[in-house]
Structure formats: C-alpha cells, structure tokens
Write an enzyme that holds these catalytic residues in place. Structure first.
Site, mmCIF file in Angstrom:
data_model
loop_
_atom_site.group_PDB
_atom_site.id
_atom_site.type_symbol
_atom_site.label_atom_id
_atom_site.label_comp_id
_atom_site.label_asym_id
_atom_site.label_seq_id
_atom_site.Cartn_x
_atom_site.Cartn_y
_atom_site.Cartn_z
ATOM 1 N N GLY A 179 0.778 -1.428 -0.101
ATOM 2 C CA GLY A 179 0.021 0.025 0.001
ATOM 3 C C GLY A 179 0.859 1.241 0.004
ATOM 4 N N GLY B 133 2.692 3.692 1.302
ATOM 5 C CA GLY B 133 3.414 3.617 2.802
ATOM 6 C C GLY B 133 3.784 5.216 3.084
ATOM 7 N NE ARG B 134 8.765 5.904 -0.334
ATOM 8 C CZ ARG B 134 9.943 5.923 -1.104
ATOM 9 N NH1 ARG B 134 10.615 6.901 -0.803
ATOM 10 N NH2 ARG B 134 10.397 4.979 -1.843
ATOM 11 C CE LYS C 27 8.140 7.161 -4.594
ATOM 12 N NZ LYS C 27 8.855 6.359 -6.066
ATOM 13 C CG ASP D 202 10.945 8.031 7.151
ATOM 14 O OD1 ASP D 202 10.326 7.560 6.117
ATOM 15 O OD2 ASP D 202 11.841 8.512 7.130
ATOM 16 N NE ARG E 20 4.548 7.695 -8.638
ATOM 17 C CZ ARG E 20 5.139 6.663 -8.177
ATOM 18 N NH1 ARG E 20 6.169 6.297 -8.450
ATOM 19 N NH2 ARG E 20 4.335 5.995 -7.396
ATOM 20 C CG ASP F 148 5.240 -3.547 -5.078
ATOM 21 O OD1 ASP F 148 5.663 -4.627 -5.296
ATOM 22 O OD2 ASP F 148 5.652 -2.634 -4.805
ATOM 23 C CG ASN F 149 7.485 -1.283 -7.828
ATOM 24 O OD1 ASN F 149 6.695 -0.519 -7.157
ATOM 25 N ND2 ASN F 149 8.714 -1.635 -7.431
HETATM 26 P P1 AMP Z 1 8.909 0.842 -3.263
HETATM 27 O O1 AMP Z 1 10.416 0.149 -2.959
HETATM 28 O O2 AMP Z 1 9.100 2.659 -3.356
HETATM 29 O O3 AMP Z 1 8.083 0.404 -4.386
HETATM 30 O O4 AMP Z 1 8.085 0.625 -1.944
HETATM 31 C C1 AMP Z 1 8.002 -0.579 -1.399
HETATM 32 C C2 AMP Z 1 6.661 -0.409 -0.440
HETATM 33 O O5 AMP Z 1 7.159 0.214 0.599
HETATM 34 C C3 AMP Z 1 5.545 0.418 -0.788
HETATM 35 O O6 AMP Z 1 4.363 0.084 0.018
HETATM 36 C C4 AMP Z 1 6.034 1.649 -0.121
HETATM 37 O O7 AMP Z 1 5.138 2.486 0.226
HETATM 38 C C5 AMP Z 1 6.639 1.296 1.287
HETATM 39 N N1 AMP Z 1 7.695 2.321 1.537
HETATM 40 C C6 AMP Z 1 8.894 2.590 0.969
HETATM 41 N N2 AMP Z 1 9.672 3.367 1.410
HETATM 42 C C7 AMP Z 1 8.744 3.991 2.507
HETATM 43 C C8 AMP Z 1 8.805 4.721 3.737
HETATM 44 N N3 AMP Z 1 9.990 5.579 3.850
HETATM 45 N N4 AMP Z 1 7.742 4.877 4.700
HETATM 46 C C9 AMP Z 1 6.865 4.111 4.428
HETATM 47 N N5 AMP Z 1 6.546 3.270 3.552
HETATM 48 C C10 AMP Z 1 7.419 3.214 2.681
HETATM 49 MG MG MG Z 2 6.529 0.668 -5.228
#
Ligand code: AMP
Ligand code: MG
Length: 493
Positions: free
Chosen positions: A95, A97-98, A118, A130, A181, A257-258
């Site tokens: 989901g 997360g940030r 983002k 965070d 974004r 998820d990407n």
């Molecule tokens: P990503 O590597 O950006 O594709 O993120 C993978 C997952 O980790 C997604 O659910 C993001 O929302 C979550 N995520 C990545 N960085 C953070 C962060 N700093 N705080 C909270 N969730 C994160």
């Molecule tokens: Mg992602």
C-alpha cells in the site's frame, strides 16, 4: 491544517475529480498529507504543467504549499491506495506507505491524470517506514522519468520536487523532499492482488470494471471483457519492456506492485541505463541474484503477468478450470508478442524497413559482438553506418567487420535508400541517455552543495535524446568500464 481557498486550486489550473475514492472502501484509506517544516519548491516542470492545463506562474508562487502537502486543494479527496505485491518473488501486503493520491486532475482536453505526492508522510500502510522520501531519490525519479518520456517510452511523469526543510534518516541523514508524480493511474498488478486477497469478488469486479472504464473503455461492453483486459495488459507489458530493451533501461525492481496496469513505467528506484552491453547487467544493490537483470526483464514481466492473471480467475468464468484455460491461452502468447515488438524496434535501430527471415539472427549476432567487446550499447547503435564507429573498439573485431558486411548486404536488399535508413536509425537510436555517472554527479551537486546547475544541464540534455548535439558531448561519452563494475543503485527509500 487549514485547507486553502477553493480559488487557489482554480487559479493553479487544478481540477480534481476523485473517482478512485468512490470505489469500495477496502481499496484505500482517506489520508491527509503530513505537514512539513519548511516546504520550498526546488523544481517545477513548466512544460508538463502547461500540457496539463496548469498555470506554472501560480505554481511557482503557491506550489510549495500544495505540492509539499501543507495545504490541500479543497476539491481534492486525498487517499492512500491499498495494494499488495510479490517483492523479489515473496508476497507481501503493501500500500501507499509514503505516497498520497491527491486525486485525479482533469485536463482541459478532458484527460484524467493521478496527482500523487510521494514522500508526503505516514499512512496506515507505512508499516515501520517514516512515510518520507530523501531528496536524492526523488530527483532521480524526476530525471529518469522525464528522460523516459523524451525517449518516447510510456511512463509516469514528474511535475515538481519540493524540499521539506526536514531531515530523513536512512544509512545517513539526508534532506527530505516530496515528488509530485503524474500518472495515467496508479493501478498496479499489486492492486489486483490486494483486491483478490479480500476474497470479495464484488470488490475485485469493481476494481476490474473501474480499470476497464478508465483505461480500456472500448472493451467495456464486451461479453468477455475480463479476458480482454488480461489480453490488453499482456500486450502493453510486452510493448513496454521491448521499449526498455531498445534503450538499455534496467528498471531494477520489477516487483508486481511496481507494474502499472496501463503500461507505464512506474516507481523509479534502483533503475539505471546500461552502458556496455551485457544482458546480465544489474545495478541494484538489493538484486544480488540478478532477478531483475537487463536480459531477464521480459521473462520477469511474463511471470508478473501470471500473477495478474491469477487475480482475474474468479472473474473469467464461473468454472475455475475454464478460467485457467482462458488465462493460460492468453499468457502463453506473451513471448511471441514480446519478440515481435522487440524485433520490430531492433530492425528500426538497424535501419531496416522490411522483414527478412534471418533478421533475428542478424540482431543477435550484433549483440553477441557487442557483449564480447564490452561495447557501449547506445553509442554502437548511434555510430553504426557512420565514420564514428571506427573509433570504437568493436570496429577492430574481424567478426564484427564481417557482421557489418552482412548488414550492409541486408540494407541493400530493401527498396529504401541508404539516406532513408540512416534517418530511421537516427530517429530510433538515442544519442543521449541519462548516463549513471552524470546522474550521480548532478544529484550530488544538488543534494550536497545546493547547486542545481548540473541537474538543469542534465534535464536539458535528456529532453532531446535522439539528436547528437556537440554542446552536450559529455552526455554521449560512455564512462570507463570500471565505473560500472562498482556502480550500485539503491532503492528510493
Ligand atoms: P518501493 O520500494 O518504493 O516500491 O516501496 C515498496 C513499499 O514500501 C511500498 O508499499 C511503499 O509505500 C513502502 N515504503 C517505501 N518507503 C517507505 C517509507 N519511507 N515509509 C513508509 N513506507 C515506505
Ligand atoms: Mg513501489
């Protein structure tokens, strides 16, 4: 938080609709962005703002507040989207997360784009994170996504980077930032995987119908619309990955998820462009097994599409055996569809207008000589057929010389002139890609020294990638091979 006047949103040109926030509540959580200490607009994409019908002058003045998340347009319904995903093969509930989806902006031409912040703070999906983003990775996403767009590859776009005046802590302390974004949508394979985990077929069908309505309205009335949805997504992924392969792009983290359902490149984390041709090239620090290596991207896309198809099984037919047969029948076409897109683009890179049975071998042989000679992927194609090829080491390989004679004979068997072939090659082979060493230099200057000059020059260089321009000569030079040996990219966290 004090919501700003409605008028401000209108002045900036934003017109929000929030259709996703009207779907079943299992698919998202309402979530306001978190305030930041001292938002300041670092980069604004004027050209993109204009194409979206936004007012760059107003955004220059007010953008820090809105695009940093301290103020929210009164017409927006901010949400964090739920999704799941296979990360390096293992399934996780994820989901936003940030990231906060402000809503969908409707352009004057009536096109719909997600506007997402983002790095805008914690959400219910943050787990131990965070909710924040560091400036370097957000600038990196800005640069690479805009480079991809200029190369003609479907991608999310970057409207702005706002620094937050706060520090984020990773392996070290970094300045924080929020990236705006812009995407045709943020519906991912992982969104369908999440919907499937609810075990509620109504939610799944609602998501599928929404996706069809938003991205593939032409199939909305078809009796087998869910099979057609799968077919469309397979086709878009095949086409997208072929385009990545044509320019040497390595996504780096092709987790489900990407993977965007509408076929845009999304989530620029540890991505990079290949210099010397080698299908085993991996730059991502977290991809020690090479799962997402350059040459593995098509098979991985195929694997990801299996995960997508699995989510659709309950919708395809009432009978699971029949559903599986339908899905399998569509999925098994992927390798051939990909090969056709890929070979089609490779022919253009070689100046070929028509098809001959041996074209695949011609392309594969060239790649073999490039790998053997550690030849720069971009520069070999760009100089092929020109005097400049003589300065490349590969030119002195007798096998490559013989390959060139085959290629020239192949060119002479088509109706088009040599000049037409060269023109096709020039349109199809970029001269300028965002070379890793120059991206790093530009990010370092911006992050460590507050110096935006190299970044601005990089952005200007990548905006016109197919023209070899003398004044951007440094962007057309491959780094020393040693650079790649040690170069690692890190996930955008
Ligand atoms: P990503 O590597 O950006 O594709 O993120 C993978 C997952 O980790 C997604 O659910 C993001 O929302 C979550 N995520 C990545 N960085 C953070 C962060 N700093 N705080 C909270 N969730 C994160
Ligand atoms: Mg992602």
């Amino acid at each position: 938080m004090n919501p700003p006047a409605h008028l401000k949103a209108e002045l900036s040109g934003f017109k929000f609709d929030n259709s996703y926030a009207k779907l079943a509540s299992a698919l998202y959580q309402k979530q306001q962005p978190e305030n930041t200490k001292n938002p300041s607009l670092l980069l604004l994409n004027h050209q993109l703002a204009k194409t979206l019908g936004l007012n760059p002058e107003v955004l220059e003045k007010e953008g820090a507040e809105f695009l940093g998340g301290n103020a929210v347009f009164t017409t927006a319904t901010p949400i964090a989207q739920a999704y799941a995903g296979h990360q390096f093969g293992g399934f996780n509930m994820l989901g936003d997360g940030r990231a906060i989806l402000l809503g969908e902006h409707i352009t004057p031409e009536n096109n719909r784009f997600d506007i997402q912040l983002k790095g805008a703070g914690r959400t219910v999906y943050s787990r131990s994170g965070d909710g924040r983003a560091a400036l370097g990775p957000m600038l990196r996403e800005y640069v690479i996504s805009e480079a991809m767009c200029a190369l003609g590859i479907p991608t999310t776009r970057s409207l702005a980077v706002v620094t937050t005046g706060e520090t984020v802590y990773r392996d070290d302390a970094y300045p924080g930032a929020v990236l705006t974004r812009v995407a045709s949508s943020h519906i991912r394979v992982g969104t369908f995987q999440y919907a499937a985990t609810t075990q509620n077929h109504e939610v799944l069908a609602e998501l599928a119908d929404y996706t069809i309505h938003r991205h593939f309205p032409e199939i909305a009335e078809a009796e087998n619309k869910y099979a057609l949805l799968l077919e469309k997504v397979i086709d878009l992924q095949a086409s997208l990955i072929a385009k990545w392969m044509h320019v040497g792009f390595i996504h780096g983290v092709m987790n489900t998820d990407n993977v965007s359902i509408c076929g845009e490149t999304i989530d620029y984390g540890p991505c990079a462009f290949m210099n010397s041709y080698d299908p085993a090239t991996v730059f991502s620090s977290i991809d020690s097994n090479g799962r997402y290596a350059f040459g593995n991207q098509a098979p991985i896309a195929h694997w990801n599409l299996f995960r997508f198809a699995e989510t659709l099984l309950p919708l395809l037919q009432a009978d699971e055996v029949q559903s599986i047969a339908i899905a399998k029948g569509l999925l098994e076409k992927f390798p051939a569809i990909f090969l056709e897109y890929w070979l089609d683009g490779m022919r253009k890179k070689l100046g070929l207008f028509n098809q001959e049975a041996d074209d695949l071998k011609l392309v594969e042989d060239l790649l073999m000589y490039m790998q053997k000679n550690k030849a720069d992927y971009t520069n070999t194609f760009k100089t092929l057929g020109k005097d400049a090829i003589k300065a490349m080491q590969i030119y002195h390989d007798a096998g490559f010389q013989s390959w060139m004679r085959h290629w020239e004979a192949r060119l002479s068997r088509q109706a088009e002139t040599a000049a037409q072939s060269l023109a096709l090659m020039d349109q199809s082979n970029p001269a300028i890609i965002p070379r890793n060493h120059l991206v790093e230099e530009a990010l370092k200057a911006a992050v460590d020294h507050n110096n935006l000059k190299p970044l601005e020059r990089l952005l200007s260089a990548i905006s016109d990638p197919y023209n070899a321009r003398e004044d951007y000569a440094e962007f057309m030079q491959a780094p020393e091979p040693a650079f790649d040996t040690y170069y690692k990219t890190f996930c955008g966290t």
